[in-house]
Design a protein around this motif. Structure first.
Motif, PDB file in Angstrom:
ATOM      1  N   LEU A 169       0.834  -1.212   0.000  1.00 35.23           N
ATOM      2  CA  LEU A 169       0.000   0.000   0.000  1.00 35.23           C
ATOM      3  C   LEU A 169       0.865   1.257   0.000  1.00 35.23           C
ATOM      4  N   ARG A 170       2.057   1.120  -0.585  1.00 34.44           N
ATOM      5  CA  ARG A 170       2.962   2.256  -0.782  1.00 34.44           C
ATOM      6  C   ARG A 170       3.445   2.865   0.534  1.00 34.44           C
ATOM      7  N   GLY A 171       3.790   1.989   1.474  1.00 28.75           N
ATOM      8  CA  GLY A 171       4.333   2.467   2.733  1.00 28.75           C
ATOM      9  C   GLY A 171       5.668   3.166   2.536  1.00 28.75           C
ATOM     10  N   PHE A 172       6.125   3.841   3.573  1.00 26.70           N
ATOM     11  CA  PHE A 172       7.351   4.636   3.472  1.00 26.70           C
ATOM     12  C   PHE A 172       7.951   4.819   4.864  1.00 26.70           C
ATOM     13  N   ALA A 182       2.710  11.483   9.548  1.00 24.81           N
ATOM     14  CA  ALA A 182       2.900  10.540   8.446  1.00 24.81           C
ATOM     15  C   ALA A 182       1.827   9.448   8.472  1.00 24.81           C
ATOM     16  N   GLN A 183       1.505   8.949   9.675  1.00 26.61           N
ATOM     17  CA  GLN A 183       0.481   7.912   9.792  1.00 26.61           C
ATOM     18  C   GLN A 183      -0.882   8.445   9.390  1.00 26.61           C
ATOM     19  N   ASP A 184      -1.200   9.671   9.797  1.00 24.83           N
ATOM     20  CA  ASP A 184      -2.475  10.284   9.415  1.00 24.83           C
ATOM     21  C   ASP A 184      -2.554  10.461   7.900  1.00 24.83           C
ATOM     22  N   ILE A 225       3.665   9.463   0.626  1.00 26.18           N
ATOM     23  CA  ILE A 225       4.878  10.022   1.200  1.00 26.18           C
ATOM     24  C   ILE A 225       4.829  11.549   1.201  1.00 26.18           C
ATOM     25  N   THR A 226       4.035  12.112   0.282  1.00 27.93           N
ATOM     26  CA  THR A 226       3.820  13.566   0.230  1.00 27.93           C
ATOM     27  C   THR A 226       2.344  13.841   0.021  1.00 27.93           C
TER      28      THR A 226
END
Length: 227
Positions: A169-172, A182-184, A225-226
């Protein structure tokens, strides 16, 4: 332990206090007998041996990270040569000293959230098979673990990069200070991404009917990530 590193540097005519142990002391006054790149190399070793990096670290870290090369191995070698300008007089700890220099030169830049997001990245197709995206592994490189666990470095778990989400799921990677935001951001991204997958399935179902006009869905927010 960092105290051992401090004693080693003392034996090499460097009087210094490691940020991790004496964050309130002025690093600018900690190296009394050295100048130029020799001094900066010693200060860089101290600053890169823990997560505590006060503003006094800026000159040495700027000098260290300014050393670059198009080829990664050459850059590591150049930075290692720079750090080796710091004298180490305790031959009994020569192996530990050399392994510290190796770990810092190999890992200090990569083993941050930004560094890991670049190092662990590869390209893959999303679950809908429609678009390519940047996949980031949640597996730490072994050299980061060696760097953080080295006998002469001091990195507490709460100061280390954390992985947000899951790779599929495109974690980073995120710095601990930014973890909540970042989690939100990731959670909100997942909601719209799953909606996109649902719309993509309906689009494919629609294509089975030659009499229907089908509009392909678009994923406007491509990576959490952004934002």
């Amino acid at each position: 332990m960092l105290k051992s590193l401090k004693l080693l540097l003392l034996s090499g005519l460097v009087t210094a206090s490691l940020p991790g142990y004496c964050a309130n002391q002025n690093l600018e006054n900690s190296v009394q007998y050295l100048t130029g790149d020799t001094r900066l190399a010693c200060e860089a070793i101290l600053c890169l041996s823990s997560a505590y990096r006060p503003s006094e670290c800026s000159p040495s870290l700027n000098r260290y990270f300014s050393i670059d090369d198009k080829k990664a191995r050459k850059k590591i070698r150049k930075r290692k040569n720079f750090l080796n300008k710091c004298p180490a007089g305790d031959t009994a700890n020569a192996n530990l000293w050399m392994s510290l220099i190796d770990s810092i030169s190999e890992s200090a830049e990569i083993c941050t959230a930004d560094g890991l997001n670049q190092y662990t990245a590869s390209t893959a197709y999303d679950a809908a098979g429609a678009i390519r995206y940047t996949y980031r592994s949640n597996q730490l490189p072994s050299f980061c673990t060696r760097y953080w666990d080295h006998e002469w470095t001091y990195f507490e778990k709460q100061h280390l990069p954390v992985y947000i989400g899951s790779p599929e799921l495109r974690g980073f990677w995120s710095e601990p200070a930014d973890q909540a935001k970042a989690q939100d951001r990731f959670d909100r991204w997942v909601v719209q991404y799953r909606d996109y997958l649902s719309r993509m399935q309906r689009y494919r179902d629609c294509q089975q009917d030659e009499n229907r006009t089908c509009r392909k869905p678009h994923l406007s927010w491509t990576h959490p990530i952004t934002e």
